[in-house]
Design a protein around this motif. Structure first.
Motif, mmCIF file in Angstrom:
data_model
loop_
_atom_site.group_PDB
_atom_site.id
_atom_site.type_symbol
_atom_site.label_atom_id
_atom_site.label_comp_id
_atom_site.label_asym_id
_atom_site.label_seq_id
_atom_site.Cartn_x
_atom_site.Cartn_y
_atom_site.Cartn_z
ATOM 1 N N ASP A 63 0.841 -1.198 0.000
ATOM 2 C CA ASP A 63 0.000 0.000 0.000
ATOM 3 C C ASP A 63 0.872 1.244 0.000
ATOM 4 N N THR A 65 0.617 5.592 0.222
ATOM 5 C CA THR A 65 -0.217 6.772 0.450
ATOM 6 C C THR A 65 0.219 7.876 -0.496
ATOM 7 N N CYS A 66 -0.695 8.313 -1.368
ATOM 8 C CA CYS A 66 -0.408 9.372 -2.336
ATOM 9 C C CYS A 66 -0.358 10.718 -1.603
ATOM 10 N N SER A 68 -2.161 13.125 -2.058
ATOM 11 C CA SER A 68 -3.536 13.538 -1.779
ATOM 12 C C SER A 68 -4.093 12.857 -0.520
ATOM 13 N N ARG A 70 -4.831 9.721 -0.484
ATOM 14 C CA ARG A 70 -5.497 8.523 -0.978
ATOM 15 C C ARG A 70 -4.531 7.328 -0.889
ATOM 16 N N LYS A 72 -3.324 3.811 -2.331
ATOM 17 C CA LYS A 72 -3.461 2.905 -3.472
ATOM 18 C C LYS A 72 -2.659 1.648 -3.200
ATOM 19 N N GLY A 88 -7.731 0.584 -5.762
ATOM 20 C CA GLY A 88 -8.252 1.334 -4.625
ATOM 21 C C GLY A 88 -9.752 1.395 -4.719
ATOM 22 N N GLU A 89 -10.372 2.230 -3.874
ATOM 23 C CA GLU A 89 -11.841 2.272 -3.880
ATOM 24 C C GLU A 89 -12.374 2.830 -5.198
ATOM 25 N N TRP A 90 -11.514 3.532 -5.949
ATOM 26 C CA TRP A 90 -11.951 4.077 -7.246
ATOM 27 C C TRP A 90 -11.970 3.014 -8.335
#
Ligand SMILES: [Zn+2]
Ligand SMILES: [Zn+2]
Length: 133
Positions: A63, A65-66, A68, A70, A72, A88-90
Motif C-alpha cells: 500500500d 499513500t499518495c 492527496s 489517498r 493505493k 483502490g476504492e476508485w
C-alpha cells in the motif's frame, strides 16, 4: 464477445487477460509516476476490476499513500518487479505498458502536466489538467 486483451510482466511469470473494454487511458506526469515507471510518465488504463483475470503467476502488493492522502495498492510481479496495476476504492488502473499489444493505446487525458517533461507534446483536443484534477 470481443477477444480478451492480453498482457503480462517483463519476465513472463505474470500473465493476465482483460475481458471487456477498458474505460479510458490516462497519462500521468506526476513525480510519483516518473519515479515508479523510471520513465517520463505513467500510463493508467481504467479497467473494471471484474474484467481483470490473472491467467498465471502470483502477484504481490503493497500500500502506498499518495500526496492527496489517498491509499493505493500497488501490485507487481515478485520475480521481475514489473508493476501491473494500482487499485483502490476508485477501481483499477492497469499499467498499460504491460499489454502485449500497446498499439491499441490512445490516451484520452493527461494529468499533472505542470510536472511534464518539456519535450512531451500533448496532441490538441486531448483533456489536460495541471494537477490531479
Ligand atoms: Zn515478472
Ligand atoms: Zn501520477
Amino acid at each position: 464477445m470481443a477477444k480478451p486483451i492480453e498482457g503480462g510482466c517483463q519476465c513472463g511469470h505474470i500473465r493476465y487477460e482483460i475481458r471487456g473494454n477498458p474505460k479510458g487511458l490516462a497519462v500521468c506526469h506526476c513525480l510519483d509516476c516518473q519515479k515508479q515507471s523510471s520513465s517520463a510518465f505513467g500510463l493508467s488504463l481504467d479497467v473494471d476490476p471484474a474484467a481483470f483475470h490473472l491467467v498465471s503467476g502470483t502477484l504481490k502488493s503493497f500500500d502506498w499513500t499518495c500526496d492527496s492522502g489517498r491509499i493505493k495498492t500497488c501490485t507487481f510481479c515478485p520475480e521481475c518487479g514489473s508493476r501491473i496495476y494500482h487499485g483502490g476504492e476508485w477501481g483499477m488502473s492497469l499499467k498499460a505498458g504491460t499489454l502485449d499489444d500497446t498499439s491499441i493505446l490512445r490516451p484520452d487525458s493527461h494529468y499533472w502536466t505542470k510536472r511534464k517533461q518539456n519535450w512531451v507534446v500533448i496532441p490538441e483536443g486531448v483533456f489536460q489538467c495541471v494537477d490531479d484534477g
